[in-house]
Design a protein around this motif. Sequence first.
Motif, short mmCIF file in Angstrom:
data_model
loop_
_atom_site.label_atom_id
_atom_site.label_comp_id
_atom_site.label_asym_id
_atom_site.label_seq_id
_atom_site.Cartn_x
_atom_site.Cartn_y
_atom_site.Cartn_z
N HIS A 116 33.95 -7.78 -10.30
CA HIS A 116 34.26 -7.24 -11.62
C HIS A 116 35.77 -7.00 -11.77
O HIS A 116 36.32 -7.17 -12.86
CB HIS A 116 33.49 -5.94 -11.83
N ARG A 117 36.42 -6.62 -10.67
CA ARG A 117 37.85 -6.34 -10.72
C ARG A 117 38.71 -7.60 -10.72
O ARG A 117 39.72 -7.69 -11.41
CB ARG A 117 38.23 -5.46 -9.52
N GLU A 140 29.99 -6.84 -5.95
CA GLU A 140 29.93 -6.82 -7.41
C GLU A 140 31.13 -6.09 -8.00
O GLU A 140 31.70 -6.50 -9.02
CB GLU A 140 28.63 -6.17 -7.86
N ARG A 141 31.54 -4.98 -7.34
CA ARG A 141 32.68 -4.22 -7.86
C ARG A 141 33.98 -5.02 -7.73
O ARG A 141 34.81 -5.03 -8.64
CB ARG A 141 32.79 -2.89 -7.13
N ARG A 155 23.96 2.31 -7.09
CA ARG A 155 25.36 1.96 -7.28
C ARG A 155 25.56 0.48 -7.00
O ARG A 155 24.94 -0.07 -6.09
CB ARG A 155 26.26 2.78 -6.35
N PRO A 156 26.46 -0.18 -7.77
CA PRO A 156 26.74 -1.59 -7.50
C PRO A 156 27.33 -1.77 -6.10
O PRO A 156 28.06 -0.90 -5.60
CB PRO A 156 27.75 -1.97 -8.59
N LEU A 173 29.72 -3.50 -3.10
CA LEU A 173 31.17 -3.74 -3.10
C LEU A 173 31.51 -5.12 -3.62
O LEU A 173 32.52 -5.30 -4.32
CB LEU A 173 31.72 -3.55 -1.68
N SER A 210 24.59 -2.14 -1.80
CA SER A 210 25.23 -0.83 -1.77
C SER A 210 24.58 0.06 -0.73
O SER A 210 23.37 0.00 -0.50
CB SER A 210 25.16 -0.18 -3.14
#
Length: 436
Positions: free
Chosen positions: A277-278, A273-274, A268-269, A271, A263
Amino acid sequence: MTDRTPPRRRPYRLLSRRSWPEAHFLADVLRAETVGGGLLLLGAVVALLWANSPWRSGYAALGEWVPWSGGHGLHLDLSLAAWAADGLLAIFFFVVGLELKREFIAGDLRDPRRAALPVVAALGGMLVPALCYVAVTLAAGGTGLRGWAIPTATDIAFALAVLAVVSSHLPQGLRAFLLTLAVVDDLFAILIIAVFYTADFHPLPLLAALLPIAAFAALVQRRRTWWWALLPLGALAWALVHASGVHATVAGVLLGFTVPVLSSRDGRPGLAERLEHRWRPISAGVAVPVFAFFAAGVSLVDVDLGGLLTDPVVIAVAVGLVLGKTLGVFGSTYLLARFTRAELDEEITWSDLLGLALLAGIGFTVSLLIGELAFGAGSAADERVKAAVLLGSLVAAGLATTVLVRRNRVYRRISERESRDSDGDGVPDVYQEETR
């Protein structure tokens, strides 16, 4: 006179507990994969029941239906079953690409000592099954050698679904090792598919695919997550890779590799990881179960079961998954411990590792995909491969369950101790003991 003997180095512990942030992240991944494994199992069971019912012609017709017959010029006149294998699995491999990059950049695989074990175990768990397959087929006259890579892949979702069914409380080190082993396994499977199962190669579309991949990379590197731009670029890259003759799922991996892991803001996680997760729920909850539904429908109506069970390809796949995977994963781990200073973590025994090695013999998604690429989707050999993968995975799951159930009480006690949080700070006490 002073003793100049250098202090004895503390042996490195194999399968030791991970850091709390990594353990928290893996817990989320394991929960998603376990639910996905249950859906995968449901899709496979429904397919088997339908394919062996009086309405089996409807199942075959559904898989063979071509939604867009006008896509011939773009090589997109695919059946529903082909869309599931080539299209939906690209989502699965996109998540794999994100996971791989995260593990090597910010996960435990960035530590060479931690990376050595899953890499060595994955290599052993692919080499030995392949050798078992080749040995069996050569002994039977060499029929079906092209499918040598079928028993090399581990299906993490299916394996975790088995763990959920037996209610096992495996130590975190083992559960994390199973996940990491499957990640490295997927990396080698991607390379095998790209190198050995690309029959009709066209370089120009593949070169053209670099343009949308580069545009995708430029956006994500700047943290621009505009779905209206990224989705069309990803679809275009997929279509061009598919047209090149390289299996289109490779496009998903390449796109995943472009996403930044770290990040730009502390705390903050990243991108990767985000996005993982999505997209993981879509991969585990939709893409893989739908592929399983179309791939697992083996019809045994009017089939000579005696001839099926004596078929060299069936025997080779089953032996590779059950015996080859177990020997490869367990044996390579044992040799690593035997010839280095590494030792098993104090909470783990070799019986635990044997159960895990047996679980690695559950092959499904990638094994079925390689079977289709090796022998052609819908061919007689492909149908035998499906039966063999199901048989081998079922035997491996049964043997693993037998071993792991015996350790269930020990796992539960360990899990209860690790979950204590006496000071109420949200971090289990076991993760604070080493820093006190």
